[in-house]
Scaffold this motif. Structure first.
Motif, short mmCIF file in Angstrom:
data_model
loop_
_atom_site.label_atom_id
_atom_site.label_comp_id
_atom_site.label_asym_id
_atom_site.label_seq_id
_atom_site.Cartn_x
_atom_site.Cartn_y
_atom_site.Cartn_z
N THR A 52 0.84 -1.23 -0.61
CA THR A 52 0.33 -0.28 -0.20
C THR A 52 0.96 1.54 -0.15
N ILE A 53 1.81 1.44 0.13
CA ILE A 53 3.20 2.37 0.26
C ILE A 53 3.31 2.39 -0.99
N PRO A 54 3.68 3.72 -1.25
CA PRO A 54 3.05 3.95 -2.71
C PRO A 54 4.96 4.17 -3.21
N ASN A 55 5.88 3.52 -4.22
CA ASN A 55 7.02 4.15 -4.68
C ASN A 55 8.49 3.81 -3.21
N LEU A 56 7.47 2.44 -2.62
CA LEU A 56 7.94 1.65 -1.63
C LEU A 56 10.32 1.09 -2.02
N PRO A 57 10.65 1.63 -1.90
CA PRO A 57 12.08 0.71 -2.56
C PRO A 57 12.32 -0.80 -2.34
N ALA A 58 12.38 -1.81 -2.73
CA ALA A 58 12.71 -2.85 -2.42
C ALA A 58 12.95 -3.75 -1.78
N ASP A 59 14.32 -3.19 -1.41
CA ASP A 59 14.67 -3.60 0.25
C ASP A 59 13.84 -2.98 1.17
N ALA A 60 13.01 -2.13 0.96
CA ALA A 60 12.11 -2.23 2.10
C ALA A 60 10.91 -3.06 2.09
N ARG A 61 10.03 -2.79 1.18
CA ARG A 61 9.50 -4.52 0.97
C ARG A 61 9.69 -5.14 1.26
N ASP A 62 11.01 -6.33 1.02
CA ASP A 62 11.42 -7.44 1.42
C ASP A 62 11.87 -6.92 2.98
N GLY A 63 11.94 -6.00 3.31
CA GLY A 63 11.98 -6.02 4.97
C GLY A 63 9.96 -6.43 5.54
N PHE A 64 9.17 -5.51 5.41
CA PHE A 64 8.14 -5.91 5.00
C PHE A 64 7.40 -7.77 5.69
N GLN A 65 7.94 -7.69 4.56
CA GLN A 65 7.53 -9.61 3.93
C GLN A 65 8.45 -10.26 5.05
N SER A 66 9.28 -9.74 5.02
CA SER A 66 10.56 -10.40 5.83
C SER A 66 9.66 -10.56 7.88
N ILE A 67 9.17 -9.12 7.88
CA ILE A 67 8.28 -9.46 9.56
C ILE A 67 7.02 -10.21 9.05
N ALA A 68 6.49 -10.04 7.91
CA ALA A 68 4.91 -10.49 8.23
C ALA A 68 5.24 -12.41 8.10
N ASN A 69 6.61 -12.86 7.13
CA ASN A 69 6.83 -14.02 7.67
C ASN A 69 7.34 -14.35 8.67
N SER A 70 8.10 -13.81 9.73
CA SER A 70 8.41 -14.25 10.96
C SER A 70 7.77 -13.94 11.79
#
Length: 254
Positions: free
Chosen positions: A74-92
């Protein structure tokens, strides 16, 4: 008169024996009632803890998982590393939910038996270290000898000790590099986890004092298996945890 005296003695002896037998049976019944009350109180307390874990902790963790994954889209123009960080939090968070459900299952079982879900072992270290790296940490793994055939309790304890040690590195030594070393002998598994000086030292790390129960929990795991666990600051300003676990130990927790 002699017959009456003998009869009286027999009756008196029988009465004394009967009273003693009655007291023994009464005491045994009282002990059984006390044990039953103790078991019922313990079961009620386990049920209460299970409800708290399910209703509060599990709900909070599930919210973290949903929000982290939602932010990555939902966050526009989110850098790829930040998106990966959010996904890592969700997976954990999802992985934590699985372990929470397993713990709730154990607490809800009246006899405290282990859950049927498979418990992690040292074979699952790769995923554990990857999760640590995904959370922003760095870690090296060194295994010096072939893995011996150890009991499930020892494998689980070794895994949990490494997991908790790495959690402490992220919590109390942000930016520090961690090293995990596992030495095997025919009798023991030696687990060593150490970190370098954190880039942002905290008072807890500098004093070597933790405000949580992580170190105490690791120590209890090792002690219950007949092993030992030590921790101490290192000469370069870091921190180290060392556990020595007997390979064939069985879980002796009540």
């Amino acid at each position: 008169m002699l017959a009456c005296a003998i009869t009286a003695i027999v009756v008196l002896a029988d009465s004394v024996h009967g009273r003693k037998q009655y007291r023994r049976e009464r005491d045994a019944t009282r002990r059984r009632l006390v044990e039953l009350e103790r078991r019922e109180a313990a079961a009620a307390e386990r049920a209460r803890i299970a409800r708290e874990l399910h209703d509060i902790v599990a709900h909070t963790v599930s919210v973290i998982a949903v929000q982290a994954e939602a932010r990555s889209y939902t966050i526009p123009n989110l850098p790829a590393d930040a998106r990966d960080g959010f996904q890592s939090i969700a997976n954990s968070a999802r992985a934590s939910l699985v372990e929470l459900r397993s713990l709730v299952d154990v607490l809800r079982q009246e006899d405290g038996a282990a859950a049927t879900a498979p418990q992690p072992t040292l074979a699952d270290l790769t995923a554990l270290l990857e999760a640590h790296r995904a959370a922003g940490g760095t870690v090296d793994l060194l295994i010096t000898s072939p893995r011996p055939r150890a009991t499930a309790a020892v494998e689980l304890a070794a895994y949990r000790i490494i997991q908790e040690a790495l959690t402490n590195v992220r919590r109390h030594a942000p930016g520090a590099h961690a090293t995990c070393r596992i030495d095997h002998t025919r009798q023991h598994i030696r687990v060593y986890v150490a970190n370098t000086t954190p880039s942002d030292p905290t008072p807890a790390h500098l004093t070597g004092v933790s405000h949580g129960y992580g170190l105490d929990g690791m120590h209890e795991r090792a002690t219950l298996l007949g092993g030992r666990l030590d921790w101490h600051p290192t000469s370069d300003g870091g921190f180290a945890v060392t556990a020595l676990l007997p390979v064939t130990a069985a879980d002796r927790s009540p």
